[in-house]
Design an enzyme around this catalytic site. Structure first.
Site, mmCIF file in Angstrom:
data_model
loop_
_atom_site.group_PDB
_atom_site.id
_atom_site.type_symbol
_atom_site.label_atom_id
_atom_site.label_comp_id
_atom_site.label_asym_id
_atom_site.label_seq_id
_atom_site.Cartn_x
_atom_site.Cartn_y
_atom_site.Cartn_z
ATOM 1 N N ARG A 177 -10.244 -11.648 2.104
ATOM 2 C CA ARG A 177 -10.921 -12.903 1.669
ATOM 3 C C ARG A 177 -10.385 -14.188 1.711
ATOM 4 N NH1 ARG A 177 -11.363 -9.488 -3.979
ATOM 5 N NH2 ARG A 177 -11.105 -7.770 -2.385
ATOM 6 N N LYS A 224 0.828 -1.069 0.076
ATOM 7 C CA LYS A 224 -0.193 0.151 -0.059
ATOM 8 C C LYS A 224 0.779 1.379 -0.048
ATOM 9 C CE LYS A 224 -3.902 -1.919 2.570
ATOM 10 N NZ LYS A 224 -5.097 -1.541 1.623
HETATM 11 N N1 BES Z 1 -8.000 -3.934 4.562
HETATM 12 C C1 BES Z 1 -8.321 -3.577 3.260
HETATM 13 C C2 BES Z 1 -9.601 -2.664 3.147
HETATM 14 C C3 BES Z 1 -9.845 -1.269 3.906
HETATM 15 C C4 BES Z 1 -9.573 -0.335 3.150
HETATM 16 C C5 BES Z 1 -10.108 -1.501 5.073
HETATM 17 C C6 BES Z 1 -9.786 0.761 3.768
HETATM 18 C C7 BES Z 1 -10.431 -0.326 6.058
HETATM 19 C C8 BES Z 1 -10.054 0.905 5.190
HETATM 20 C C9 BES Z 1 -8.252 -4.768 2.297
HETATM 21 O O1 BES Z 1 -7.511 -5.683 2.492
HETATM 22 C C10 BES Z 1 -7.590 -4.170 1.009
HETATM 23 O O2 BES Z 1 -6.620 -3.909 0.981
HETATM 24 N N2 BES Z 1 -8.567 -4.099 -0.119
HETATM 25 C C11 BES Z 1 -8.221 -3.695 -1.478
HETATM 26 C C12 BES Z 1 -8.861 -4.453 -2.400
HETATM 27 C C13 BES Z 1 -8.362 -4.641 -3.783
HETATM 28 C C14 BES Z 1 -6.790 -4.741 -3.640
HETATM 29 C C15 BES Z 1 -9.160 -5.437 -4.598
HETATM 30 C C16 BES Z 1 -8.798 -2.464 -1.547
HETATM 31 O O3 BES Z 1 -9.920 -2.179 -1.006
HETATM 32 O O4 BES Z 1 -8.245 -1.503 -2.273
HETATM 33 MN MN MN Z 2 -5.521 -5.633 1.923
#
Ligand code: BES
Ligand code: MN
Ligand code: ZN
Length: 502
Positions: free
Chosen positions: A353, A279
């Site tokens: 997931r 990230k």
């Molecule tokens: N933990 C994150 C989602 C999240 C985002 C939780 C903001 C709380 C606040 C999750 O694991 C994630 O990174 N999701 C990605 C999915 C994508 C890679 C398909 C996302 O939401 O960008």
């Molecule tokens: Mn994630």
């Protein structure tokens, strides 16, 4: 927060709080006080142009040596609200308590006595007293254990609420019930607030084990145990971390053995760096709360045990840390889940997931539950759809979805249902394995994530709550100070009480 209930009498010392109806006349003990002060209270209300609007407070300093301060808190009732805005009375009363707590702190009050002589929001005085106390308690949560030099002025002043009413036995009984939930909300908020160097899978599992003392059965599966079970999907997420992954299974047996358990499953990523699909650093610190779904499961299991709920329930949480390293899972790796289905991991940041896939499969195959509800901070996309006001609800069963929705409306932890469907499911078919963990097409990111989970639930009634937008409050709310919300604990407790204990 210390809360006490005592028999109704005119309080003679300290800060006294009276609920007051919108543009209503003074009555009861408040009227008596006003009379003995030669109308000083009525006069002050006029001078301040105070109307008793719902939740609005007015403080009057008395300067005396006995009664120091009189506080009025408005309970509205002037004009009827639109049906759409009307909240359940219990929630209204809790929110009133939250507002009172904020006001008394702002006034630097340490201890106050609330006098309840009338019905409030159609609640009898005892129900109103308990609900207001609950609101005060929920709003007064703080996570301040890491401050070593806290100034006295920065600490909240308000620490003790006495409630004076006729039916103290009724109020006490209802408050005991509430207290089980509030203290569990506190535990959930603590877990979510802890930094990831302190709360990692093993230390988290150790805290879960202490819940044996409230009557929960707690088992912890380590990586070796999970490997035996074939949980290649969950384990792939923790591969890059020096911290070992854990699966915690909590059981509450409050009903005969023949009753199938209710199952709650939580995503517990103690820190989500994104892994190799790392990230951006801006905001990465927020990912300490990527275990909020699991913490809500811990909280609700504790609440059910504490209040001896007449159900059997099981809570399963997958605890992992998602880190990049030489041993981390790579984009394009293919893993085999406990279900036997293979997953091509195209983005290591879509890890929640992967954790839930094995946790859900394990839960349904071991416990044959009545239903499974999973909670997860699963997608950023859910906040694009619903903001910070409602969590996403996905389900393969209309009755389950309806019940969850209603419990959400009752508690103010609100949900909104989004669709599932074949057309979305197709988007996660892979060219190299049974499925891939992200969709190649843009859009509907929360739905394709839910679709992925559904591939691991078979025909079991199931609902998925995407709480990514609800787990952390950047601004305080009536029942939640800024920070961890414990979203889901009050919702699921109510859901169990309303539909499975009666
Ligand atoms: N933990 C994150 C989602 C999240 C985002 C939780 C903001 C709380 C606040 C999750 O694991 C994630 O990174 N999701 C990605 C999915 C994508 C890679 C398909 C996302 O939401 O960008
Ligand atoms: Mn994630
Ligand atoms: Zn995540």
């Amino acid at each position: 927060m210390e809360i006490t209930f005592a028999k109704l009498k005119t309080p003679e010392t300290g800060t006294i709080v009276f609920p007051i109806a919108e543009s209503g006349k003074l009555s009861g003990k408040l009227k008596a006080l006003d009379d003995s002060a030669k109308g000083a209270i009525s006069k002050a209300i006029k001078v301040a142009d105070y109307k008793g609007k719902k939740g609005k407070c007015l403080a009057m300093l008395c300067g005396g040596e006995t009664v120091e301060r009189i506080v009025l808190i408005g309970i509205g009732g002037g004009k009827k609200e639109d049906k759409e805005d009307a909240l359940p009375a219990e929630l209204e009363a809790q929110q009133l308590g939250g507002k009172l707590c904020v006001f008394l702190n702002r006034e630097r009050v340490k201890e106050a006595t609330l006098v309840i002589e009338q019905d409030i929001f159609s609640l009898k005085p005892d129900a109103a007293a308990a609900a207001i106390a609950q609101g005060v308690n929920l709003r007064s949560y703080r996570f301040d254990k890491y401050f070593t030099k806290q100034k006295e002025d920065d600490k909240p002043s308000f620490t003790k609420l006495n409630i004076s009413l006729e039916n103290i036995a009724g109020a006490k009984a209802q408050y005991t019930r509430y207290e089980a939930v509030a203290s569990s909300v506190y535990l959930t908020r603590d877990l979510v607030s802890e930094p990831p160097n302190v709360l990692y899978p093993e230390s988290y599992a150790a805290i879960c084990k202490t819940l044996k003392n409230v009557g929960l059965k707690v088992e912890v599966l380590d990586e070796a145990a999970m490997e035996k079970l074939g949980m290649g999907s969950l384990l792939a997420v923790g591969h890059g971390s020096v911290n070992e992954s854990q699966l915690v299974v909590m059981q509450w047996n409050g009903a005969p053995k023949t009753h199938k358990p209710l199952a709650f499953v939580g995503k517990g990523v103690t820190f989500d760096s994104g892994g190799i699909s790392i990230k951006p650093s801006q905001g990465m610190e927020d990912m300490k709360y990527d275990m909020a779904g699991s913490a809500a499961v811990v909280g609700v299991m504790r609440a059910l045990a504490l209040r001896k709920a007449k159900v059997n329930a099981v809570g399963v949480i997958g605890l992992v840390e998602n880190m990049p390293s030489g041993s981390a899972t790579r984009p394009s790796d293919i893993v085999t889940s406990m279900s036997g289905q293979t997953v091509e991991i195209l983005n290591t940041d879509a890890e929640g997931r992967l954790v839930l896939a094995d946790a859900l499969w394990y839960t349904q195959s071991r416990f044959k539950p009545q239903f499974m509800v999973n909670l997860a901070t699963l997608t950023g996309a859910i906040t694009i759809a619903l903001g910070n006001h409602k969590a996403g609800l996905f389900s393969n069963n209309d009755m389950l979805a309806e019940r969850l929705f209603k419990a959400g409306e009752m508690t103010g932890e609100r949900l909104w249902r989004l669709p599932l469907g074949k057309e979305y499911d197709k988007q996660i078919d892979s060219k190299a394995a049974d499925m891939q963990n992200i969709s190649n097409a843009k859009g509907a990111g929360s739905i394709t994530a839910a679709q992925f989970l559904q591939r691991f639930v078979n025909d079991v009634h199931w609902a998925h709550l995407d709480i990514a937008g609800m787990a952390w409050a950047n601004k305080p709310l009536d029942l939640v100070p800024e920070g961890a919300t414990a979203f889901g604990v009050r919702l699921l407790d109510k859901f169990v009480e309303e539909y499975y204990e009666k």
